[in-house]
Design an enzyme around this catalytic site. Structure first.
Site, PDB file in Angstrom:
ATOM      1  N   LYS A  64       0.100   4.264  -0.187  1.00  0.00           N
ATOM      2  CA  LYS A  64      -0.540   5.427   0.458  1.00  0.00           C
ATOM      3  C   LYS A  64      -0.311   6.686  -0.404  1.00  0.00           C
ATOM      4  O   LYS A  64      -0.276   6.572  -1.620  1.00  0.00           O
ATOM      5  CB  LYS A  64      -0.037   5.567   1.899  1.00  0.00           C
ATOM      6  CG  LYS A  64      -0.218   4.252   2.683  1.00  0.00           C
ATOM      7  CD  LYS A  64       0.012   4.373   4.158  1.00  0.00           C
ATOM      8  CE  LYS A  64      -0.178   3.004   4.820  1.00  0.00           C
ATOM      9  NZ  LYS A  64      -0.014   3.034   6.268  1.00  0.00           N
ATOM     10  N   HIS A 117      -9.411   0.816   5.307  1.00  0.00           N
ATOM     11  CA  HIS A 117      -8.093   1.007   5.923  1.00  0.00           C
ATOM     12  C   HIS A 117      -8.240   1.902   7.154  1.00  0.00           C
ATOM     13  O   HIS A 117      -9.075   2.809   7.168  1.00  0.00           O
ATOM     14  CB  HIS A 117      -7.129   1.638   4.913  1.00  0.00           C
ATOM     15  CG  HIS A 117      -5.716   1.613   5.395  1.00  0.00           C
ATOM     16  ND1 HIS A 117      -5.230   2.540   6.275  1.00  0.00           N
ATOM     17  CD2 HIS A 117      -4.712   0.729   5.166  1.00  0.00           C
ATOM     18  CE1 HIS A 117      -3.956   2.239   6.555  1.00  0.00           C
ATOM     19  NE2 HIS A 117      -3.622   1.147   5.891  1.00  0.00           N
ATOM     20  N   GLU A 157      -5.010  -5.131  10.540  1.00  0.00           N
ATOM     21  CA  GLU A 157      -3.954  -4.144  10.757  1.00  0.00           C
ATOM     22  C   GLU A 157      -4.201  -3.421  12.078  1.00  0.00           C
ATOM     23  O   GLU A 157      -4.978  -2.459  12.123  1.00  0.00           O
ATOM     24  CB  GLU A 157      -3.945  -3.118   9.622  1.00  0.00           C
ATOM     25  CG  GLU A 157      -3.680  -3.707   8.262  1.00  0.00           C
ATOM     26  CD  GLU A 157      -3.156  -2.660   7.286  1.00  0.00           C
ATOM     27  OE1 GLU A 157      -2.060  -2.855   6.765  1.00  0.00           O
ATOM     28  OE2 GLU A 157      -3.821  -1.638   7.072  1.00  0.00           O
ATOM     29  N   GLU A 208      -6.605   4.312   8.185  1.00  0.00           N
ATOM     30  CA  GLU A 208      -6.479   5.757   7.927  1.00  0.00           C
ATOM     31  C   GLU A 208      -7.787   6.315   7.367  1.00  0.00           C
ATOM     32  O   GLU A 208      -8.145   7.462   7.627  1.00  0.00           O
ATOM     33  CB  GLU A 208      -5.288   6.009   6.990  1.00  0.00           C
ATOM     34  CG  GLU A 208      -3.973   5.811   7.735  1.00  0.00           C
ATOM     35  CD  GLU A 208      -2.855   5.190   6.934  1.00  0.00           C
ATOM     36  OE1 GLU A 208      -2.871   5.275   5.692  1.00  0.00           O
ATOM     37  OE2 GLU A 208      -1.954   4.581   7.559  1.00  0.00           O
ATOM     38  N   SER A 221       3.823  -2.449  10.137  1.00  0.00           N
ATOM     39  CA  SER A 221       5.287  -2.514  10.278  1.00  0.00           C
ATOM     40  C   SER A 221       5.881  -3.865   9.886  1.00  0.00           C
ATOM     41  O   SER A 221       6.807  -4.355  10.536  1.00  0.00           O
ATOM     42  CB  SER A 221       5.704  -2.120  11.696  1.00  0.00           C
ATOM     43  OG  SER A 221       5.309  -0.787  11.970  1.00  0.00           O
ATOM     44  N   ASN A 231       0.866  -1.183   0.000  1.00  0.00           N
ATOM     45  CA  ASN A 231       0.000   0.000   0.000  1.00  0.00           C
ATOM     46  C   ASN A 231       0.900   1.230   0.000  1.00  0.00           C
ATOM     47  O   ASN A 231       1.530   1.536   1.015  1.00  0.00           O
ATOM     48  CB  ASN A 231      -0.890  -0.049   1.256  1.00  0.00           C
ATOM     49  CG  ASN A 231      -1.769   1.181   1.389  1.00  0.00           C
ATOM     50  OD1 ASN A 231      -1.795   2.044   0.495  1.00  0.00           O
ATOM     51  ND2 ASN A 231      -2.475   1.276   2.497  1.00  0.00           N
ATOM     52  N   GLY A 262       2.966   2.011  10.789  1.00  0.00           N
ATOM     53  CA  GLY A 262       3.920   3.109  10.644  1.00  0.00           C
ATOM     54  C   GLY A 262       4.652   3.458  11.922  1.00  0.00           C
ATOM     55  O   GLY A 262       5.299   4.501  12.017  1.00  0.00           O
TER      56      GLY A 262
HETATM   57  P1  13P Z   1       3.312   0.140   7.603  1.00  0.00           P
HETATM   58  O1  13P Z   1       3.804  -1.138   6.966  1.00  0.00           O
HETATM   59  O2  13P Z   1       4.048   1.356   7.123  1.00  0.00           O
HETATM   60  O3  13P Z   1       3.224   0.019   9.080  1.00  0.00           O
HETATM   61  O4  13P Z   1       1.793   0.343   7.071  1.00  0.00           O
HETATM   62  C1  13P Z   1       0.897  -0.696   7.172  1.00  0.00           C
HETATM   63  C2  13P Z   1      -0.316  -0.328   6.426  1.00  0.00           C
HETATM   64  O5  13P Z   1      -1.071   0.535   6.845  1.00  0.00           O
HETATM   65  C3  13P Z   1      -0.592  -1.012   5.161  1.00  0.00           C
HETATM   66  O6  13P Z   1      -1.868  -0.754   4.709  1.00  0.00           O
END
Ligand code: 13P
Length: 250
Positions: free
Chosen positions: A11, A96, A167, A98, A212, A9, A173
């Site tokens: 983003k 997601h 997740e 976010e 992560s 992803n 992150g």
């Molecule tokens: P990270 O791998 O940067 O922690 O992000 C995970 C994520 O949100 C994938 O959709």
């Protein structure tokens, strides 16, 4: 046997040139990917059509990060599932964390997005995850159970198109991952919830872990019984690092 998926992803990262380079560098490594792993990348909308065209025949499939909860009309800035489908995109991420927590998407809105994608016969990478306070307060199983409602009243033939991604928000992150045991515990809980509705069919559902994931922790997490690959953010922005994670899923 469930075929693993490793999805990147991206983003809101990458200029046009960077996105092209990343996609091409990753595709160039595809010979090294284990044959039993599906590889997906989710670039920002503006690059989807071009990367999807460049990638025809590549093992690196291009998917969307989101879609609108409405079909069409006066929804400035939105992109519908049918638009994605019309440029040959067959899959999108929905729910997601976010989207849920930064953009305030409700369970109802997430459910509408799931239905929009299914109406287009698209695959749905459906994300669930609890926040740190929820885990600390012990409500994490309830939170995931509530979020799962979005995919628990589908026809079995539609449910086939669902891939779940767990997740935990506190691991996204942050450099902090769920331990392999914590991941397995939640994945097994998710599968049991799916099993209550879909029975044996739930054994076929891929449940990905995200938060992560890095080359140094991927194989241990992916090695757990109910973990069928990963949804990777930061570490998917470097082709060779992401390729290491793909190899760990084989
Ligand atoms: P990270 O791998 O940067 O922690 O992000 C995970 C994520 O949100 C994938 O959709």
């Amino acid at each position: 046997m469930r075929k693993s998926i490793v999805a990147g992803n991206w983003k809101m990262n990458m200029s046009h040139v960077e996105a092209l380079n990343l996609y091409k560098s990753l595709s160039a490594l595809e010979e090294s990917f284990p044959s039993n792993v599906e590889v997906l990348v989710a670039p920002p909308y503006v690059y989807l059509n071009e990367l999807n065209n460049i990638g025809k025949g590549s093992r690196v499939k291009v998917i969307a990060q989101n879609c609108a909860s409405n079909e069409s009309g006066a929804y400035t800035g939105e992109v519908s599932a049918s638009m994605l489908r019309s440029i040959g995109i067959n899959s999108a991420i929905v729910g997601h964390s976010e989207r849920r927590h930064v953009f305030g998407e409700s369970i109802r809105e997430v459910t509408e997005k799931v239905l929009m994608l299914l109406k287009q016969n698209m695959q749905v990478v459906f994300c669930v995850g609890e926040q740190l306070s929820e885990r600390k307060g012990g409500s994490h199983f309830n939170v995931i159970s509530d979020q799962l409602q979005s995919v628990l009243s589908l026809e079995p033939s539609l449910f086939e198109k669902i891939v779940v991604a767990y997740e935990p928000v506190w691991a996204i992150g942050t450099g902090e991952t769920a331990s392999p045991e914590q991941a397995q515990e939640m994945h097994s809980f998710i599968r049991s919830k799916l099993n209550e509705v879909y029975g044996k069919q739930s054994n076929q559902t891929r449940i990905l872990y995200g938060g992560s994931v890095k080359p140094n922790n991927a194989s241990e997490i992916f090695g757990k019984q109910d973990v069928d690959g990963g949804l990777v953010g930061g570490a998917s922005l470097d082709a060779s690092v992401f390729a290491e994670i793909i190899k760990a899923a084989g």
